[in-house]
Design a protein around this motif. Structure first.
Motif, PDB file in Angstrom:
ATOM      1  N   HIS A  17       0.826  -1.199   0.000  1.00  0.00           N
ATOM      2  CA  HIS A  17       0.000   0.000   0.000  1.00  0.00           C
ATOM      3  C   HIS A  17       0.861   1.250   0.000  1.00  0.00           C
ATOM      4  N   ALA A  18       2.018   1.171   0.627  1.00  0.00           N
ATOM      5  CA  ALA A  18       2.888   2.350   0.691  1.00  0.00           C
ATOM      6  C   ALA A  18       3.431   2.691  -0.683  1.00  0.00           C
ATOM      7  N   GLN A  19       3.413   1.743  -1.607  1.00  0.00           N
ATOM      8  CA  GLN A  19       3.943   1.977  -2.935  1.00  0.00           C
ATOM      9  C   GLN A  19       2.842   2.341  -3.923  1.00  0.00           C
ATOM     10  N   THR A  20       1.606   2.394  -3.451  1.00  0.00           N
ATOM     11  CA  THR A  20       0.492   2.744  -4.325  1.00  0.00           C
ATOM     12  C   THR A  20       0.607   4.186  -4.766  1.00  0.00           C
ATOM     13  N   ALA A  21       0.345   4.463  -6.015  1.00  0.00           N
ATOM     14  CA  ALA A  21       0.430   5.826  -6.529  1.00  0.00           C
ATOM     15  C   ALA A  21      -0.563   6.724  -5.808  1.00  0.00           C
ATOM     16  N   ALA A  22      -0.190   8.007  -5.690  1.00  0.00           N
ATOM     17  CA  ALA A  22      -1.065   8.978  -5.048  1.00  0.00           C
ATOM     18  C   ALA A  22      -2.376   9.094  -5.822  1.00  0.00           C
ATOM     19  N   SER A  23      -3.438   9.383  -5.117  1.00  0.00           N
ATOM     20  CA  SER A  23      -4.740   9.523  -5.759  1.00  0.00           C
ATOM     21  C   SER A  23      -4.708  10.705  -6.720  1.00  0.00           C
ATOM     22  N   PRO A  24      -5.486  10.647  -7.808  1.00  0.00           N
ATOM     23  CA  PRO A  24      -5.459  11.724  -8.803  1.00  0.00           C
ATOM     24  C   PRO A  24      -5.945  13.046  -8.220  1.00  0.00           C
ATOM     25  N   ALA A  25      -5.478  14.139  -8.811  1.00  0.00           N
ATOM     26  CA  ALA A  25      -5.870  15.466  -8.349  1.00  0.00           C
ATOM     27  C   ALA A  25      -7.360  15.670  -8.592  1.00  0.00           C
ATOM     28  N   PRO A  26      -8.047  16.357  -7.679  1.00  0.00           N
ATOM     29  CA  PRO A  26      -9.473  16.629  -7.880  1.00  0.00           C
ATOM     30  C   PRO A  26      -9.700  17.468  -9.127  1.00  0.00           C
ATOM     31  N   VAL A  27     -10.818  17.222  -9.775  1.00  0.00           N
ATOM     32  CA  VAL A  27     -11.142  17.889 -11.033  1.00  0.00           C
ATOM     33  C   VAL A  27     -12.105  19.046 -10.790  1.00  0.00           C
ATOM     34  N   VAL A  28     -11.792  20.190 -11.383  1.00  0.00           N
ATOM     35  CA  VAL A  28     -12.704  21.327 -11.440  1.00  0.00           C
ATOM     36  C   VAL A  28     -13.273  21.353 -12.849  1.00  0.00           C
ATOM     37  N   LEU A  29     -14.551  21.060 -12.978  1.00  0.00           N
ATOM     38  CA  LEU A  29     -15.210  20.989 -14.283  1.00  0.00           C
ATOM     39  C   LEU A  29     -15.939  22.304 -14.552  1.00  0.00           C
ATOM     40  N   VAL A  30     -15.602  22.954 -15.658  1.00  0.00           N
ATOM     41  CA  VAL A  30     -16.253  24.205 -16.053  1.00  0.00           C
ATOM     42  C   VAL A  30     -17.192  23.921 -17.218  1.00  0.00           C
ATOM     43  N   VAL A  31     -18.469  24.180 -17.003  1.00  0.00           N
ATOM     44  CA  VAL A  31     -19.478  23.984 -18.047  1.00  0.00           C
ATOM     45  C   VAL A  31     -20.046  25.353 -18.385  1.00  0.00           C
ATOM     46  N   GLY A  32     -19.632  25.888 -19.518  1.00  0.00           N
ATOM     47  CA  GLY A  32     -20.032  27.253 -19.855  1.00  0.00           C
ATOM     48  C   GLY A  32     -20.274  27.442 -21.336  1.00  0.00           C
ATOM     49  N   ASP A  33     -20.353  28.715 -21.718  1.00  0.00           N
ATOM     50  CA  ASP A  33     -20.577  29.085 -23.113  1.00  0.00           C
ATOM     51  C   ASP A  33     -19.339  29.799 -23.647  1.00  0.00           C
ATOM     52  N   SER A  34     -19.517  30.718 -24.587  1.00  0.00           N
ATOM     53  CA  SER A  34     -18.382  31.369 -25.231  1.00  0.00           C
ATOM     54  C   SER A  34     -17.527  32.176 -24.264  1.00  0.00           C
ATOM     55  N   LEU A  35     -18.088  32.632 -23.159  1.00  0.00           N
ATOM     56  CA  LEU A  35     -17.325  33.404 -22.185  1.00  0.00           C
ATOM     57  C   LEU A  35     -16.229  32.558 -21.544  1.00  0.00           C
ATOM     58  N   SER A  36     -16.418  31.250 -21.551  1.00  0.00           N
ATOM     59  CA  SER A  36     -15.436  30.337 -20.964  1.00  0.00           C
ATOM     60  C   SER A  36     -14.726  29.487 -22.014  1.00  0.00           C
ATOM     61  N   ALA A  37     -15.183  29.559 -23.263  1.00  0.00           N
ATOM     62  CA  ALA A  37     -14.640  28.713 -24.332  1.00  0.00           C
ATOM     63  C   ALA A  37     -13.576  29.422 -25.160  1.00  0.00           C
ATOM     64  N   GLU A  38     -13.094  30.572 -24.678  1.00  0.00           N
ATOM     65  CA  GLU A  38     -12.037  31.334 -25.354  1.00  0.00           C
ATOM     66  C   GLU A  38     -12.459  31.794 -26.745  1.00  0.00           C
ATOM     67  N   TYR A  39     -13.725  32.159 -26.890  1.00  0.00           N
ATOM     68  CA  TYR A  39     -14.203  32.655 -28.179  1.00  0.00           C
ATOM     69  C   TYR A  39     -13.439  33.924 -28.564  1.00  0.00           C
ATOM     70  N   GLY A  40     -12.849  33.911 -29.764  1.00  0.00           N
ATOM     71  CA  GLY A  40     -12.145  35.077 -30.272  1.00  0.00           C
ATOM     72  C   GLY A  40     -10.809  35.346 -29.618  1.00  0.00           C
TER      73      GLY A  40
END
Length: 223
Positions: free
Chosen positions: A29-52
Motif C-alpha cells: 500500500h505504501a507503494q500505491t500511486a497517489a490519488s489523482p488530483a481533484p477535477v474542477v469541471l467548467v461547463v459554460g458558453d463562449s465566455l469560458s470557451a475562449e471565443y475570439g
C-alpha cells in the motif's frame, strides 16, 4: 536448528503479509500511486470557451495557471461550448459527470438564454437541475451569475439577475453574483470587449478570474 530456521522463515513471511494487509511502511500500500488530483469541471458558453481569443488566454486557462502557482493540486477540465444554453448544458452534464467525476462543477450558462429571449422559468429550471445533478454526483457547485443590459427592460433584467441567487439558495450552491463585474459595468466597458461588443477581450480575462477565485478556492478539496 533446522526446525528453528524454518520457524523463523514462517514468522517473517507472516509478518510481511501482515504489513501488506495493514498498509504499514514496507507493505504494498505504501507503494500505491497517489490519488489523482481533484477535477474542477467548467461547463459554460463562449465566455469560458475562449471565443475570439488566442488559445490558452481565457480565464479558464488562467485558472489552471493560478492553481499551479499557488500549489493547489487540482486539474481543470473546460467543457464549455460557444453558443451553449442552459438546455444544452443540462443535456451534456450527466456524461461529463460520469467521465470526469469532478470535485467541483462551475456552471457559467444563461447568457445565451436571455439573448434568445427564452423563458426565465426554463433557464431557472435548467440551472437548478444541473446544480442538483452535480451535488448528487458528489461535487460542490459554483454558479456564475450574469446580468442583462438595461435595454432589455428593467423588470426583465432584475428577474434575470435574481434567478441566479434563487438557484444558488435552493440548491446550496456557491455564487458569483456577476461574473463580468469590473468588465461590463465600467463607464467605458468597450475597451475590455472584442469588436462585437459581446465577448470580453484578452485584457478582461484576469478580471473575470479574479471574480471567480474567492468563491471557487474554498470549494476545492485540500489534499
Amino acid at each position: 536448528m533446522k526446525d528453528l530456521s524454518r520457524l523463523n522463515r514462517r514468522h517473517c513471511s507472516a509478518l510481511l503479509l501482515a504489513l501488506c494487509a495493514s498498509g504499514l511502511p514496507g507493505g504494498s500500500h505504501a507503494q500505491t500511486a497517489a490519488s489523482p488530483a481533484p477535477v474542477v469541471l467548467v461547463v459554460g458558453d463562449s465566455l469560458s470557451a475562449e471565443y475570439g481569443l488566442q488559445r490558452g488566454k481565457g480565464w479558464v486557462a488562467l485558472l489552471q495557471e493560478r492553481l499551479q502557482a499557488e500549489k493547489v493540486q487540482a486539474r481543470v477540465v473546460n467543457a464549455s461550448i460557444s453558443g451553449d444554453t442552459t438546455s444544452g448544458g443540462r443535456s451534456r452534464l450527466p456524461a461529463l459527470l460520469r467521465q470526469h467525476s469532478p470535485a467541483v462543477v462551475v456552471i457559467e450558462l444563461g447568457g445565451n438564454d436571455a439573448l434568445r429571449g427564452l423563458p426565465l422559468d426554463m433557464t431557472r429550471d435548467n440551472l437548478s437541475a444541473m446544480a442538483r445533478a452535480a451535488r448528487e454526483a458528489g461535487a460542490r457547485v459554483l454558479l456564475l451569475g450574469m446580468e442583462m443590459p438595461p435595454n432589455y427592460g428593467a423588470r426583465y433584467a432584475a428577474e434575470f439577475r435574481q434567478l441566479y441567487k434563487a438557484v444558488a439558495d435552493s440548491e446550496k450552491a456557491a455564487l458569483v453574483p456577476f461574473f463580468l463585474a469590473g468588465v461590463a459595468d465600467l463607464p467605458d466597458a468597450t475597451r475590455l470587449f472584442q469588436a462585437d461588443r459581446i465577448h470580453p477581450n484578452e485584457a478582461a480575462q484576469p478580471v473575470m478570474l479574479t471574480n471567480v477565485w474567492p468563491a471557487l478556492r474554498p470549494l476545492i478539496p485540500r489534499r
